[in-house]
Motif scaffolding. Structure first.
Motif, PDB file in Angstrom:
ATOM      1  N   VAL A 258       0.839  -1.195   0.000  1.00 14.99           N
ATOM      2  CA  VAL A 258       0.000   0.000   0.000  1.00 14.99           C
ATOM      3  C   VAL A 258       0.875   1.246   0.000  1.00 14.99           C
ATOM      4  CG1 VAL A 258      -1.692   1.314   1.333  1.00 14.99           C
ATOM      5  CG2 VAL A 258      -1.933  -1.164   1.122  1.00 14.99           C
ATOM      6  N   MET A 259       1.926   1.226   0.817  1.00 15.97           N
ATOM      7  CA  MET A 259       2.845   2.367   0.885  1.00 15.97           C
ATOM      8  C   MET A 259       3.424   2.695  -0.483  1.00 15.97           C
ATOM      9  SD  MET A 259       6.264   3.267   0.880  1.00 15.97           S
ATOM     10  CE  MET A 259       6.920   1.614   0.907  1.00 15.97           C
ATOM     11  N   ALA A 260       3.722   1.662  -1.273  1.00 19.80           N
ATOM     12  CA  ALA A 260       4.327   1.883  -2.590  1.00 19.80           C
ATOM     13  C   ALA A 260       3.398   2.643  -3.525  1.00 19.80           C
ATOM     14  CB  ALA A 260       4.696   0.535  -3.216  1.00 19.80           C
ATOM     15  N   VAL A 261       2.095   2.618  -3.240  1.00 20.74           N
ATOM     16  CA  VAL A 261       1.119   3.275  -4.109  1.00 20.74           C
ATOM     17  C   VAL A 261       0.765   4.676  -3.625  1.00 20.74           C
ATOM     18  CG1 VAL A 261      -1.233   3.108  -5.028  1.00 20.74           C
ATOM     19  CG2 VAL A 261       0.163   1.053  -4.808  1.00 20.74           C
ATOM     20  N   VAL A 262       0.744   4.882  -2.313  1.00 18.54           N
ATOM     21  CA  VAL A 262       0.177   6.129  -1.780  1.00 18.54           C
ATOM     22  C   VAL A 262       1.200   7.115  -1.257  1.00 18.54           C
ATOM     23  CG1 VAL A 262      -1.938   4.920  -1.154  1.00 18.54           C
ATOM     24  CG2 VAL A 262      -0.150   5.218   0.568  1.00 18.54           C
ATOM     25  N   THR A 263       2.482   6.782  -1.285  1.00 19.07           N
ATOM     26  CA  THR A 263       3.479   7.700  -0.734  1.00 19.07           C
ATOM     27  C   THR A 263       4.236   8.404  -1.851  1.00 19.07           C
ATOM     28  OG1 THR A 263       4.942   5.779  -0.544  1.00 19.07           O
ATOM     29  CG2 THR A 263       3.810   6.485   1.437  1.00 19.07           C
ATOM     30  N   PHE A 264       4.211   9.718  -1.798  1.00 18.08           N
ATOM     31  CA  PHE A 264       4.824  10.550  -2.812  1.00 18.08           C
ATOM     32  C   PHE A 264       5.913  11.415  -2.179  1.00 18.08           C
ATOM     33  CE2 PHE A 264       0.625   9.491  -4.182  1.00 18.08           C
ATOM     34  CZ  PHE A 264       0.720   9.320  -5.551  1.00 18.08           C
ATOM     35  N   GLY A 265       6.822  11.887  -3.007  1.00 23.69           N
ATOM     36  CA  GLY A 265       7.805  12.841  -2.540  1.00 23.69           C
ATOM     37  C   GLY A 265       9.124  12.231  -2.105  1.00 23.69           C
ATOM     38  N   GLY A 266       9.364  10.942  -2.336  1.00 19.34           N
ATOM     39  CA  GLY A 266      10.646  10.344  -2.002  1.00 19.34           C
ATOM     40  C   GLY A 266      10.767  10.005  -0.527  1.00 19.34           C
ATOM     41  N   ALA A 267      11.994   9.661  -0.119  1.00 17.90           N
ATOM     42  CA  ALA A 267      12.228   9.143   1.227  1.00 17.90           C
ATOM     43  C   ALA A 267      11.881  10.160   2.309  1.00 17.90           C
ATOM     44  CB  ALA A 267      13.683   8.711   1.366  1.00 17.90           C
ATOM     45  N   TYR A 268      12.253  11.427   2.111  1.00 17.24           N
ATOM     46  CA  TYR A 268      11.977  12.422   3.135  1.00 17.24           C
ATOM     47  C   TYR A 268      10.473  12.543   3.389  1.00 17.24           C
ATOM     48  CZ  TYR A 268      16.812  13.999   2.738  1.00 17.24           C
ATOM     49  OH  TYR A 268      18.174  14.060   2.741  1.00 17.24           O
ATOM     50  N   ALA A 269       9.699  12.541   2.300  1.00 13.91           N
ATOM     51  CA  ALA A 269       8.261  12.709   2.450  1.00 13.91           C
ATOM     52  C   ALA A 269       7.590  11.458   3.012  1.00 13.91           C
ATOM     53  CB  ALA A 269       7.636  13.068   1.101  1.00 13.91           C
ATOM     54  N   VAL A 270       8.119  10.283   2.703  1.00 17.09           N
ATOM     55  CA  VAL A 270       7.464   9.040   3.087  1.00 17.09           C
ATOM     56  C   VAL A 270       7.676   8.699   4.554  1.00 17.09           C
ATOM     57  CG1 VAL A 270       9.332   7.414   2.640  1.00 17.09           C
ATOM     58  CG2 VAL A 270       7.016   6.705   2.235  1.00 17.09           C
ATOM     59  N   LEU A 271       8.711   9.243   5.171  1.00 17.53           N
ATOM     60  CA  LEU A 271       9.059   8.810   6.518  1.00 17.53           C
ATOM     61  C   LEU A 271       7.974   9.100   7.547  1.00 17.53           C
ATOM     62  CD1 LEU A 271      12.817   9.305   7.321  1.00 17.53           C
ATOM     63  CD2 LEU A 271      11.501   7.227   7.053  1.00 17.53           C
ATOM     64  N   ALA A 272       7.354  10.259   7.467  1.00 15.64           N
ATOM     65  CA  ALA A 272       6.323  10.585   8.449  1.00 15.64           C
ATOM     66  C   ALA A 272       5.167   9.599   8.366  1.00 15.64           C
ATOM     67  CB  ALA A 272       5.831  12.009   8.231  1.00 15.64           C
ATOM     68  N   TYR A 273       4.795   9.240   7.141  1.00 16.60           N
ATOM     69  CA  TYR A 273       3.716   8.268   6.942  1.00 16.60           C
ATOM     70  C   TYR A 273       4.095   6.906   7.506  1.00 16.60           C
ATOM     71  CZ  TYR A 273       0.624   5.083   4.373  1.00 16.60           C
ATOM     72  OH  TYR A 273      -0.251   4.090   4.026  1.00 16.60           O
ATOM     73  N   VAL A 274       5.280   6.428   7.176  1.00 18.59           N
ATOM     74  CA  VAL A 274       5.730   5.112   7.641  1.00 18.59           C
ATOM     75  C   VAL A 274       5.928   5.119   9.152  1.00 18.59           C
ATOM     76  CG1 VAL A 274       7.578   3.414   7.509  1.00 18.59           C
ATOM     77  CG2 VAL A 274       6.772   4.521   5.436  1.00 18.59           C
ATOM     78  N   ALA A 275       6.496   6.203   9.675  1.00 16.72           N
ATOM     79  CA  ALA A 275       6.750   6.273  11.116  1.00 16.72           C
ATOM     80  C   ALA A 275       5.457   6.158  11.903  1.00 16.72           C
ATOM     81  CB  ALA A 275       7.461   7.577  11.454  1.00 16.72           C
ATOM     82  N   GLN A 276       4.428   6.850  11.458  1.00 13.57           N
ATOM     83  CA  GLN A 276       3.162   6.804  12.179  1.00 13.57           C
ATOM     84  C   GLN A 276       2.604   5.385  12.210  1.00 13.57           C
ATOM     85  OE1 GLN A 276       0.051   9.238  10.528  1.00 13.57           O
ATOM     86  NE2 GLN A 276      -1.196   9.123  12.365  1.00 13.57           N
ATOM     87  N   ALA A 277       2.624   4.707  11.069  1.00 12.75           N
ATOM     88  CA  ALA A 277       2.065   3.352  11.008  1.00 12.75           C
ATOM     89  C   ALA A 277       2.962   2.342  11.729  1.00 12.75           C
ATOM     90  CB  ALA A 277       1.874   2.936   9.552  1.00 12.75           C
ATOM     91  N   ALA A 278       4.273   2.414  11.500  1.00 20.86           N
ATOM     92  CA  ALA A 278       5.193   1.433  12.072  1.00 20.86           C
ATOM     93  C   ALA A 278       5.319   1.585  13.581  1.00 20.86           C
ATOM     94  CB  ALA A 278       6.569   1.564  11.412  1.00 20.86           C
ATOM     95  N   VAL A 279       5.277   2.832  14.074  1.00 20.85           N
ATOM     96  CA  VAL A 279       5.456   3.091  15.504  1.00 20.85           C
ATOM     97  C   VAL A 279       4.134   2.966  16.257  1.00 20.85           C
ATOM     98  CG1 VAL A 279       6.110   4.837  17.202  1.00 20.85           C
ATOM     99  CG2 VAL A 279       7.472   4.547  15.122  1.00 20.85           C
TER     100      VAL A 279
END
Length: 453
Positions: A258-279
């Motif tokens: 799902v992350m591969a489809v909905v996250t834009f803006g490269g690594a810097y932009a994706v981290l906040a999204y991943v951090a919220q879900a993973a943490v």
């Protein structure tokens, strides 16, 4: 002028060199490709390079890796794109796997904790420097600045999802160009609508009709879509059937797909999204460990989004089931790599021929320029998130106008981390010190704190 396509072996050597030398985050990697492919080899012209970059910035996932795949595809078709994309990732993935194992086993040691204190502070400075660097390129007028500010408010204050912000920015650029072309002019910003660029080998070959694989073909696009959807999602579905819907493997495969489809803006932009879900969602790791992971990714060649490999490693390492923890972590990291990068090839092999056909479309160019401006706001949000978790030991929730915002507990300020971050920012912005030397400085400064503990 030489109009011969470089041999596949020659291209292989160039892509291997780029993969081994691609330090410094997406900006440094893009600059490296520009120097080698546009200036030195003259394989691709300036305008076509920027047009491809604009498309890749619009896609979810790592724009630098997708740009390498795009140019590799232009030169040698699907096999060229595969080689370029894989070699861009492979060296960094191997290094990141080793570092993830070391971190998982030894991160509680005082020396490792002190080292990461310094590295995290430098990462904060790196993100701030990235905002300034990308902002200088993307924010050319008041309209672009307004879009960036709106994106920051949308993601930080209003909690609007990344995809809606990016799609909204693209729509604003598209519509705005029609009603106010001077404010939303994308032609010059991204190289579209300009005079034909014939300085690159690829440009001359396409104009001469030699690179037929770059032409639009609906049957070929449908075949590529079917093949790459199967390559991408087949292993994920097989793991879900084999291990059950609630296993760590199903969680990793499903979430990162799902992350591969909905996250834009490269690594810097994706981290906040991943951090919220993973943490907060899966409880795979702690907030400061996300920053540790980015610090590790900053030290490796390849895309910074390899930090997701670190997340997958820890998730499986800590819930290994009947497997050895290191083996489980390795398999978790491999699954994240698969679900993160397989879609990147799909976006390029399906979409690139159509993007090539739209090079002269100014409205598309304006939409891409607006997306680039929005990405600046998204990265600013990440910088604020990093600052809260690197410089302060505790945060609190503040209610404001019906909204709930995260704010620092000022008494928990870490003076050492703040001093290292400030020194790193001065070194990078004033003295132009590179990423790796600055990270080395941060690591040594962190270790030096042990002397005063």
């Amino acid at each position: 002028m030489n109009n011969e396509i470089p041999t596949f072996r020659e291209a292989l050597r160039v892509w291997a060199k780029i993969g081994l030398l691609s330090f410094g985050g997406p900006a440094g990697q893009i600059a490296l490709m520009h120097r080698m492919l546009v200036d030195d080899k003259r394989w691709i012209g300036e305008q076509r390079f920027l047009h491809a970059l604009s498309y890749c910035m619009l896609l979810p996932g790592p724009e630098a890796q997708q740009l390498a795949t795009y140019i590799g595809w232009l030169l040698h078709g699907v096999r060229g794109g595969l080689v370029a994309g894989i070699l861009f990732v492979l060296p960094g993935a191997v290094v990141m796997l080793v570092l993830s194992g070391i971190y998982a086993l030894y991160h509680d040691l005082p020396a490792v904790t002190a080292l990461f204190l310094g590295v995290k502070a430098v990462v904060l400075a790196i993100v701030v420097e990235a905002i300034l660097r990308i902002g200088r390129r993307a924010l050319k007028n008041r309209t672009a600045v307004t879009i960036a500010v709106a994106a920051f408010i949308g993601i930080y204050v209003l909690k609007i999802p990344f995809p809606l912000i990016v799609l909204g920015a693209g729509a604003i650029g598209w519509i705005g160009h029609r009603f106010a072309p001077s404010a939303f002019g994308g032609g010059n910003a991204h190289g579209n609508g300009a005079q034909p660029d014939s300085h690159g080998l690829i440009d001359r070959l396409i104009e001469g009709g030699h690179l037929t694989h770059t032409r639009r073909s609906a049957p070929r696009a449908f075949r590529a879509l079917a093949v790459w959807l199967l390559i991408w999602l087949g292993p994920v579905l097989a793991l879900r059937l084999a291990t059950g819907p609630h296993s760590v493997w199903s969680d990793i495969g499903g979430f990162f797909s799902v992350m591969a489809v909905v996250t834009f803006g490269g690594a810097y932009a994706v981290l906040a999204y991943v951090a919220q879900a993973a943490v907060e969602g899966f409880h795979w790791l702690l907030p400061h460990e996300m920053v540790d992971g980015l610090g590790l990714a900053e030290t490796t060649p390849g895309p910074l989004i390899l930090v997701l490999q670190f997340v997958g490693f820890l998730a499986a390492f800590r819930t290994p089931g009947m497997l050895d923890p290191l083996l489980a972590g390795t398999l978790g990291a491999a699954l994240v790599l698969w679900t993160t990068f397989a879609p990147c090839f799909l976006w390029i092999f399906v979409g690139a021929p159509y993007v090539e056909a739209l090079r002269s479309n100014r409205a598309i160019s304006a939409a891409l320029a607006a997306v680039t401006a929005a990405v600046v706001g998204v990265i600013a949000n990440l910088a604020l998130w990093f600052a809260l978790h690197v410089l302060f030991g505790a945060t609190r929730t503040v209610a404001f106008a019906g909204l709930r915002l995260e704010a620092p507990v000022l008494s928990s300020l870490n003076g050492i981390a703040a001093a290292i971050a400030l020194a790193a920012a001065i070194a990078m912005l004033r003295f132009k010190l590179g990423t790796l030397p600055t990270l080395a400085f941060g690591a040594l400064a962190g270790l030096a704190t042990l002397l005063f503990a």
